[in-house]
Design an enzyme around this catalytic site. Structure first.
Site, PDB file in Angstrom:
ATOM      1  N   GLY A  70      41.492 -14.400 -10.881  1.00 39.60           N
ATOM      2  CA  GLY A  70      42.425 -14.799  -9.858  1.00 39.60           C
ATOM      3  C   GLY A  70      41.929 -15.981  -9.058  1.00 39.60           C
ATOM      4  O   GLY A  70      42.697 -16.573  -8.305  1.00 39.60           O
ATOM      5  N   GLU A  71      40.625 -16.348  -9.217  1.00 43.15           N
ATOM      6  CA  GLU A  71      40.176 -17.547  -8.526  1.00 43.15           C
ATOM      7  C   GLU A  71      40.991 -18.710  -9.096  1.00 43.15           C
ATOM      8  O   GLU A  71      40.990 -18.926 -10.304  1.00 43.15           O
ATOM      9  CB  GLU A  71      38.684 -17.799  -8.768  1.00 43.15           C
ATOM     10  CG  GLU A  71      37.760 -16.738  -8.156  1.00 43.15           C
ATOM     11  CD  GLU A  71      37.211 -15.809  -9.203  1.00 43.15           C
ATOM     12  OE1 GLU A  71      37.896 -15.575 -10.217  1.00 43.15           O
ATOM     13  OE2 GLU A  71      36.094 -15.301  -8.997  1.00 43.15           O
ATOM     14  N   THR A 100      36.340 -10.055  -8.141  1.00 44.05           N
ATOM     15  CA  THR A 100      36.633 -10.693  -6.863  1.00 44.05           C
ATOM     16  C   THR A 100      37.887 -10.083  -6.218  1.00 44.05           C
ATOM     17  O   THR A 100      37.961  -9.944  -5.012  1.00 44.05           O
ATOM     18  CB  THR A 100      36.891 -12.206  -7.081  1.00 44.05           C
ATOM     19  OG1 THR A 100      35.929 -12.693  -7.997  1.00 44.05           O
ATOM     20  CG2 THR A 100      36.785 -12.974  -5.793  1.00 44.05           C
ATOM     21  N   TYR A 131      33.462  -6.539  -5.158  1.00 42.13           N
ATOM     22  CA  TYR A 131      32.578  -7.595  -4.651  1.00 42.13           C
ATOM     23  C   TYR A 131      32.201  -7.390  -3.176  1.00 42.13           C
ATOM     24  O   TYR A 131      31.130  -7.746  -2.746  1.00 42.13           O
ATOM     25  CB  TYR A 131      33.305  -8.951  -4.731  1.00 42.13           C
ATOM     26  CG  TYR A 131      33.048  -9.781  -5.948  1.00 42.13           C
ATOM     27  CD1 TYR A 131      32.736  -9.212  -7.177  1.00 42.13           C
ATOM     28  CD2 TYR A 131      33.138 -11.175  -5.874  1.00 42.13           C
ATOM     29  CE1 TYR A 131      32.526 -10.008  -8.288  1.00 42.13           C
ATOM     30  CE2 TYR A 131      32.923 -11.972  -6.985  1.00 42.13           C
ATOM     31  CZ  TYR A 131      32.620 -11.389  -8.194  1.00 42.13           C
ATOM     32  OH  TYR A 131      32.418 -12.181  -9.281  1.00 42.13           O
ATOM     33  N   ARG A 164      31.731 -16.309  -2.935  1.00 47.82           N
ATOM     34  CA  ARG A 164      32.806 -15.314  -2.991  1.00 47.82           C
ATOM     35  C   ARG A 164      32.375 -13.975  -2.395  1.00 47.82           C
ATOM     36  O   ARG A 164      33.149 -13.025  -2.349  1.00 47.82           O
ATOM     37  CB  ARG A 164      33.245 -15.103  -4.442  1.00 47.82           C
ATOM     38  CG  ARG A 164      33.974 -16.284  -5.045  1.00 47.82           C
ATOM     39  CD  ARG A 164      34.074 -16.167  -6.554  1.00 47.82           C
ATOM     40  NE  ARG A 164      32.781 -16.380  -7.181  1.00 47.82           N
ATOM     41  CZ  ARG A 164      32.525 -16.244  -8.477  1.00 47.82           C
ATOM     42  NH1 ARG A 164      33.494 -15.852  -9.293  1.00 47.82           N
ATOM     43  NH2 ARG A 164      31.325 -16.475  -8.970  1.00 47.82           N
ATOM     44  N   ARG A 228      22.318 -17.051 -14.973  1.00 47.32           N
ATOM     45  CA  ARG A 228      23.379 -18.049 -14.721  1.00 47.32           C
ATOM     46  C   ARG A 228      22.823 -19.451 -14.454  1.00 47.32           C
ATOM     47  O   ARG A 228      23.516 -20.440 -14.659  1.00 47.32           O
ATOM     48  CB  ARG A 228      24.334 -17.615 -13.618  1.00 47.32           C
ATOM     49  CG  ARG A 228      23.824 -17.710 -12.236  1.00 47.32           C
ATOM     50  CD  ARG A 228      24.975 -17.763 -11.223  1.00 47.32           C
ATOM     51  NE  ARG A 228      25.810 -16.576 -11.207  1.00 47.32           N
ATOM     52  CZ  ARG A 228      27.122 -16.587 -11.411  1.00 47.32           C
ATOM     53  NH1 ARG A 228      27.739 -17.707 -11.700  1.00 47.32           N
ATOM     54  NH2 ARG A 228      27.819 -15.474 -11.326  1.00 47.32           N
ATOM     55  N   ASP A 286      30.325  -8.790 -19.415  1.00 47.70           N
ATOM     56  CA  ASP A 286      31.248  -9.306 -18.399  1.00 47.70           C
ATOM     57  C   ASP A 286      32.636  -9.524 -19.027  1.00 47.70           C
ATOM     58  O   ASP A 286      33.384 -10.427 -18.615  1.00 47.70           O
ATOM     59  CB  ASP A 286      30.717 -10.620 -17.803  1.00 47.70           C
ATOM     60  CG  ASP A 286      31.187 -10.863 -16.371  1.00 47.70           C
ATOM     61  OD1 ASP A 286      31.784  -9.954 -15.780  1.00 47.70           O
ATOM     62  OD2 ASP A 286      30.971 -11.977 -15.873  1.00 47.70           O
ATOM     63  N   SER A 290      37.061 -13.304 -15.368  1.00 49.79           N
ATOM     64  CA  SER A 290      37.257 -14.751 -15.377  1.00 49.79           C
ATOM     65  C   SER A 290      35.874 -15.388 -15.281  1.00 49.79           C
ATOM     66  O   SER A 290      34.986 -14.875 -14.623  1.00 49.79           O
ATOM     67  CB  SER A 290      38.094 -15.173 -14.173  1.00 49.79           C
ATOM     68  OG  SER A 290      37.421 -14.843 -12.976  1.00 49.79           O
TER      69      SER A 290
HETATM   70 ZN    ZN Z   1      30.166 -10.801 -11.629  1.00 50.58          ZN
END
Ligand code: ZN
Length: 382
Positions: A70-71, A100, A131, A164, A228, A286, A290
């Site tokens: 949804g970001e 999120t 989150y 976020r 990441r 994951d 998104s």
């Molecule tokens: Zn995550």
């Protein structure tokens, strides 16, 4: 009905050599070199695996099976995971989480989806919360969710070091980890706190502060996305040396790798090469999340979705490209996450464990068949 899998190269995930595996009532009843059972009266189904590799069903500690995202707006919501998409991947144990968005997606939807996929043959669990702090729950508290709902094994994925995240106080994080821990004790679960780690400069520092400013153990904390970027990965290796468990994300894209993400196969090779304790390292997919890409101003510049089949693809690449021993590559997608999550019946091919198995081609390591709770849920069509 009994099923006897004969002549398998069993990886428990430790390599046990050629073994027979007896399955009864969805459980592994025996693993030994030669189990003398006949197929009299049709009570035993006997399958000769002819030297194929038999591995534990894969355990994925982070799947957004209700979709995520949804970001960037509603056009960017990602799809739900279907059983048909999940079955060929070899992932037989999935832990679902919100991301999120905890407004148009809810913990109740995650639980409902876990029950849907479990009814179709997989084993599904979930985290309560999302989150943000204070967390959203089903019953009104983390404690009640974990104690009263069998599938709820912890809280997560709580965002830290991310724009976020809810930017909450240290005490708010300590309160959440403590509540999950006590609820876990009362329910006979691990009560793990699972953390989404973003690109922020703090990296894993807040987890260290939770441990140093409370009586909570580092073993209650489980950070993900630790690959990441290079700086976070280096910090995660320190966290591992400090006694923590770390989780690496297999879903990726050429752009994310270009931006500095450390690929899971490369990361596992580095951990193995440095002689670090790989038994506290896991991969998760994951899936269906998104994967947003932001520029330096925090503006969204692109979006992809995570994939469940990336889990085994990364383990396979670690073996084939980086020469990581198969035992280690399988451990990070079976025994290791099961142990960190406290899933006692999962992640190992051993007597008393759930009969979740993946048959692999001994040369190509391709998935040939997937068995979940003793039932074949997918077979390669040739
Ligand atoms: Zn995550």
């Amino acid at each position: 009905m009994l099923s006897l899998l004969k002549n398998a190269q069993v990886y428990s995930p430790r390599p046990l050599g050629t073994m027979d595996v007896l399955i009864a009532n969805g459980k592994i009843a025996e693993v030994s070199p030669n189990i003398p059972l006949q197929s009299n009266l049709g009570l035993v189904s006997i399958i000769d695996l002819q030297g194929a590799i038999l591995a534990p069903g894969f355990v994925d500690a982070l799947v957004h099976f209700t979709g995520g995202g949804g970001e960037g707006g509603f056009a960017y919501r990602t799809a739900e995971l279907s059983f048909a998409d999940a079955a060929p991947t070899g992932v037989t144990t999935l832990v679902g989480a919100l991301g999120t968005d905890s407004v148009t997606r809810t913990p109740a939807q995650v639980l409902g989806k876990a029950r849907e996929l479990s009814a179709q043959g997989l084993s599904c669990y979930c985290y309560t919360g999302s989150y943000h702090l204070p967390v959203k729950t089903i019953t009104g508290s983390i404690e009640q969710d974990i104690i009263l709902i069998p599938e709820m094994i912890g809280v997560g994925e709580i965002a830290i070091a991310d724009h976020r995240a809810s930017q909450a106080s240290l005490q708010a994080f300590i309160d959440v980890v403590a509540e999950a821990r006590v609820a876990g004790l009362l329910a006979g679960k691990k009560g793990i706190s699972f953390f989404h780690v973003g690109d922020g400069n703090g990296k894993l520092n807040i987890l260290r502060e939770i441990v140093s400013c409370s009586d909570l153990s580092i073993t209650q904390l489980y950070p993900t996305h630790c690959n990441r970027n290079r700086a976070l990965f280096d910090d995660a290796l320190l966290f591992l040396a400090e006694g923590g468990a770390i989780d690496l994300t297999t879903s990726t894209s050429p752009q994310l790798l270009e931006q500095g993400e450390v690929s899971c196969p490369e990361a596992l090779h580095a951990i193995y090469d440095k002689g670090l304790d790989w038994t506290r390292v896991s991969f998760s997919s994951d899936a269906n999340a998104s994967l947003p890409m932001f520029n330096l101003e925090g503006e969204l510049v692109g979006m992809q979705a995570g994939k469940l089949d990336s889990l085994y693809a990364a383990a396979r690449e670690a073996v084939q490209r980086y020469k990581v021993p198969l035992e280690i590559a399988l451990s990070v997608i079976s025994a290791n996450p099961a142990k960190t999550l406290g899933l006692r019946d999962k992640g190992q091919l051993a007597k008393g464990f759930d009969a979740d198995c993946v048959v692999l081609d001994p040369q190509s390591l391709a998935i040939k068949q997937v068995i979940a709770k003793g039932q074949s849920i997918w077979t390669e069509q040739v």
